[in-house]
Design a protein around this motif. Sequence first.
Motif: not given
Length: 457
Positions: A396-403, A405-410
């Motif tokens: 969860g938290s890692r996916k939110a951070r990646v989203a 950083g890439s300007g996308t959604q989880p």
Amino acid sequence: MFESLSQRLSSTVQRLRGRGRLTEENIQESLREVRIALLEADVALPVVQALVDRVKMRAVGQEVLKSLTPGQALVKVVSDELTAVMGQTNEALDLAAQPPAVVLMAGLQGAGKTTTVAKLARLLGERQKKKVMVVSCDVYRPAAIAQLQTLAEQVGVAFFPSEAGQDPVDIARNAVAAAKRELVDVLIVDTAGRLHVDEKMMEEIQRLHAALNPIETLFTVDAMTGQDAANTAKAFADALPLTGVVLTKTDGDARGGAALSVRHITGKPIKFLGAGEKTDALEPFHPDRVAQRILGMGDVLSLVEEVERKVDHEKAQNLAKKVMKGKRFDLVDMRDQLEQMMNMGGLAGLMDKMPGMGQLPEAVKQKANDGEVKRMIAIINSMTQKERRHPDLLKGSRKARVARGSGTQPADVNRLLKQYMQMSKMMSKFGKGGGKGLMRQMRGAMKGMRGGMPPMR
């Protein structure tokens, strides 16, 4: 390129399915559709009339072979005639001359002439191993000289300097002398363009031609101007002994009228197609392959050649060894595959060359866009190296951070991970059973389809 024409011609062929023979009655309506499709593609009227008349003459009464339906028979005739209109085969540059072989580039302002000079220089250097020099004789636009110098550095070819105010003929002669001293194989000369064909422009380029006596004189023209491209090319052909035409900006031309009109109107062959701003976006023009693409039959030969040139073979071999040894396919591998796809022109470029893609519904084609591929690459780039190697860490938290950083959604990250899992499973089965394992997997998937695979038409 050719999307609208391809769609119209494909629907025309579909109407002939089930007929036992091509007759004047059942082909009349089809030829009317072909004529309309060509006119809508902005093909010049004389070309349309000549093409339709020849198709009618060859198609009416033609026996349908056992392996051909009437629709397929018509496709064969139309394909042959389209190829004939565009010139039968590719006509390569004739560089058989005492070095340096001089290539003179002509064209209107804004047609992409300077960029094409750099693209051609790169193509000759990489594919034919020629030592190339470029020079700009456009003394009216200092920015054009600076642009060519920058592009020459990018593609790794020699640049002969020139300045505004110099005489173009003097520049060209000095460039030839320098090319001889430096043992250059090919000298490409860029010339001044205008917003329209005018007397001063023609006089200048005629002086250049007389001074240089080039082995190739190429006219660069914007494909998006349709049949106007053919008319402009004819004006230059009347003033200069052109040896060929380069069509630029073909990626923005959905109609293709210029490609079908230029050869017929000017009598000069199209030698190259330019698509996009990248310096590798120039390809030899093959009339037979283009005709197949127009009719939705793909262009497998060009696709194979592109794979051979642009795929990183070392990475491909390393991935194959990794998979065969049973090692895990990770997100770094997936990113490499996506980047290779983009290097080959993206999804749209690949689909354009694959047979049968013209029959896909428009909604499916629109989903296959390069924006989605770029988004997937951005998501993977936003992960840490450890996350790329071990995707199971992405909670969860890692996916939110990646989203973020890439300007996308989880949800986009979840979609990527789902696609990764599917690819990973396929690679795993391939590794366990080699080619046989992959074939077993494909047969199993086919059994799950009601009625199995549809028959090939």
